[in-house]
Design an enzyme around this catalytic site. Structure first.
Site, PDB file in Angstrom:
ATOM      1  N   HIS A  24      -2.043  -1.415   2.218  1.00  0.00           N
ATOM      2  CA  HIS A  24      -1.113  -1.134   3.307  1.00  0.00           C
ATOM      3  C   HIS A  24      -1.629  -1.682   4.634  1.00  0.00           C
ATOM      4  O   HIS A  24      -2.841  -1.854   4.824  1.00  0.00           O
ATOM      5  CB  HIS A  24      -0.878   0.372   3.420  1.00  0.00           C
TER       6      HIS A  24
ATOM      7  N   GLU B 223      -1.891  -0.373   7.555  1.00  0.00           N
ATOM      8  CA  GLU B 223      -2.793   0.505   8.321  1.00  0.00           C
ATOM      9  C   GLU B 223      -4.201   0.460   7.738  1.00  0.00           C
ATOM     10  O   GLU B 223      -5.193   0.407   8.480  1.00  0.00           O
ATOM     11  CB  GLU B 223      -2.281   1.957   8.291  1.00  0.00           C
TER      12      GLU B 223
ATOM     13  N   CYS C  56       1.651   6.327   5.177  1.00  0.00           N
ATOM     14  CA  CYS C  56       1.744   7.106   3.936  1.00  0.00           C
ATOM     15  C   CYS C  56       0.578   8.088   3.872  1.00  0.00           C
ATOM     16  O   CYS C  56      -0.349   8.030   4.695  1.00  0.00           O
ATOM     17  CB  CYS C  56       1.740   6.179   2.722  1.00  0.00           C
TER      18      CYS C  56
ATOM     19  N   CYS D 229      -2.974   6.272   3.598  1.00  0.00           N
ATOM     20  CA  CYS D 229      -3.447   5.705   4.872  1.00  0.00           C
ATOM     21  C   CYS D 229      -3.740   6.818   5.871  1.00  0.00           C
ATOM     22  O   CYS D 229      -4.675   6.708   6.677  1.00  0.00           O
ATOM     23  CB  CYS D 229      -2.419   4.741   5.448  1.00  0.00           C
TER      24      CYS D 229
END
Ligand SMILES: Nc1nc(=O)n([C@H]2C[C@H](O)[C@@H](COP(=O)(O)O)O2)cc1CO
Ligand SMILES: [Zn+2]
Length: 163
Positions: A73, A75, A98, A101
């Site tokens: 992801h 992040e 999410c 993260c």
């Protein structure tokens, strides 16, 4: 036009997302320290060595046939790409983090999350993130801006062109 710091850093996150090969959701993130220095940027992509062309970008079928098994992801990439300690930093992300993260954000010492889209607000993952952020004292807020679009011209005006 003059943009605020928040708009500037979210702009960097938004610019970064256009590097993502995900055909459905491109996400970008930008981490900024207390001196307003950018210390990490990222977008959602396959891990190093895992070819964008070979790994799946679809979201249906068996576990191993879906992007979710592989993609890093935005992040997390921004955190892993960071050049320094992230204690007290802020993360600007084009999409609300999410739950996975979220854990990495908390553990890295980031203290504030500024997001733009919360399109998965109704999911268990986002609910879990909000619960963890609240418990851990990580503040989150949606970017407030009147800017709808920020054009960037790669084609120079006539007088500035070479030749
Ligand atoms: N905060 C996030 N950061 C991200 O980088 N992603 C990535 C994972 C996938 O590559 C894509 C989501 O795909 P889709 O389910 O919208 O087709 O965005 C997803 C989220 C959502 O929580
Ligand atoms: Zn995530």
């Amino acid at each position: 036009m003059i943009i605020s710091w928040d708009e500037y850093f979210m702009g960097i996150a938004l610019f970064s997302k256009y590097r993502s090969k995900d055909p459905h959701t491109q996400v970008g993130a930008c981490i900024v320290n207390e001196d307003k220095h950018i210390v990490g940027v990222g977008y959602n992509g396959m891990p190093n060595g895992c070819s964008d062309a070979e790994f799946p970008w679809g979201s249906t079928g068996e576990f191993g046939d879906k992007k979710y098994a592989y993609v890093v992801h935005a992040e997390l990439n921004a955190i892993l790409n960071a050049s320094t300690s992230l204690k007290g930093c802020r993360i600007y992300t084009s999409l609300f983090p999410c739950n996975e993260c979220c854990k990495a954000i908390i553990q890295s010492g980031i203290k504030e999350v500024i997001y733009l889209s919360d399109k998965y607000a109704a999911t268990d993952s986002t609910r879990a993130s909000k619960r963890m952020f609240a418990a851990a004292g990580v503040h989150y807020r949606r970017l407030e801006t009147d800017i709808e679009e920020l054009p960037v011209n790669f084609v120079l005006p006539k007088g500035e062109r070479e030749g």
